[in-house]
Design an enzyme around this catalytic site. Structure first.
Site, short mmCIF file in Angstrom:
data_model
loop_
_atom_site.label_atom_id
_atom_site.label_comp_id
_atom_site.label_asym_id
_atom_site.label_seq_id
_atom_site.Cartn_x
_atom_site.Cartn_y
_atom_site.Cartn_z
N GLU A 1 -1.74 -7.27 7.39
CA GLU A 1 -0.84 -7.15 8.14
C GLU A 1 -0.12 -7.62 9.00
O GLU A 1 -1.80 -7.92 9.74
CB GLU A 1 -0.95 -5.64 8.13
CG GLU A 1 0.73 -5.59 9.38
CD GLU A 1 1.95 -5.85 8.05
OE1 GLU A 1 2.24 -6.37 7.86
OE2 GLU A 1 2.50 -4.44 7.57
N HIS A 43 0.97 -0.96 0.01
CA HIS A 43 0.10 0.15 -0.19
C HIS A 43 0.65 0.87 -0.20
O HIS A 43 2.06 1.22 0.61
CB HIS A 43 -1.07 -0.16 1.46
CG HIS A 43 -0.18 0.15 2.49
ND1 HIS A 43 0.55 1.55 3.01
CD2 HIS A 43 0.14 -0.49 3.48
CE1 HIS A 43 1.27 0.73 4.48
NE2 HIS A 43 0.99 -0.30 4.50
#
Length: 189
Positions: free
Chosen positions: A84, A11
């Site tokens: 994550e 990202h």
């Protein structure tokens, strides 16, 4: 083990990345620079998406926001295994705050992958790696993956046959694409 080609996108920069704050599985929006990162990835993705690969995206907002820019109207599947590492009590803290409150853990884990995985009440490395391996085991065709920095370090390390220490030392660039194939990686910029 051999895997199909994977195009991995981290990202774009988030507000918390810019502050040096540990996100883990907490949310932080893309910064203006992060939006530019996603647009850089979109330009690189156009010829890749023309091949029609399957696309998988983390459920966390920063990856979803990046995917909507970088993948345009190309459909994608949200997969919880792409989130994550859960960094326990460190989530929301800056590295300086972790160093002050947990000096022993901080001193023995200088790299982010090791620090996040050593967090009290966190996911830990074994569970994190197993989650990524589970995702990889299901891939049967070339795929685009939009996820996170530490997630990408472990993914790239698994594909390239690296040790945990070498995974932790990998760079974590934003605004690029890591093309993983034949046991190696190429960075597309």
């Amino acid at each position: 083990m051999t895997y199909p080609t994977i195009w991995f996108l981290r990202h774009g920069q988030t507000e918390w990345n810019a502050e040096g704050r540990i996100q883990g599985q907490l949310e932080s929006q893309l910064s203006p620079l992060g939006i530019r990162h996603a647009h850089q990835q979109a330009a690189l993705m156009a010829p890749i998406l023309a091949r029609g690969p399957a696309c998988y995206v983390s459920p966390l907002g920063r990856a979803q926001q990046t995917a909507k820019i970088a993948l345009g109207s190309h459909p994608f599947v949200t997969d919880t295994r792409l989130a994550e590492a859960q960094a326990g009590v460190f989530q929301g803290m800056t590295r300086a705050e972790v160093a002050a409150r947990y000096p022993d853990i901080y001193a023995t884990n200088p790299l982010n992958l090791d620090l996040f995985c050593a967090a009290p009440e966190g996911e830990g490395f074994a569970a994190f790696q197993a989650r990524i391996q589970d995702f990889l085991a299901g891939l049967k065709e070339p795929a685009v993956v939009v996820a996170h920095g530490l997630w990408g370090q472990v993914l790239r390390g698994l594909i390239c046959g690296l040790s945990r220490a070498d995974m932790a030392a990998l760079p974590n660039e934003q605004g690029c694409i890591y093309q993983l194939s034949d046991g190696g990686e190429q960075v597309l910029r």
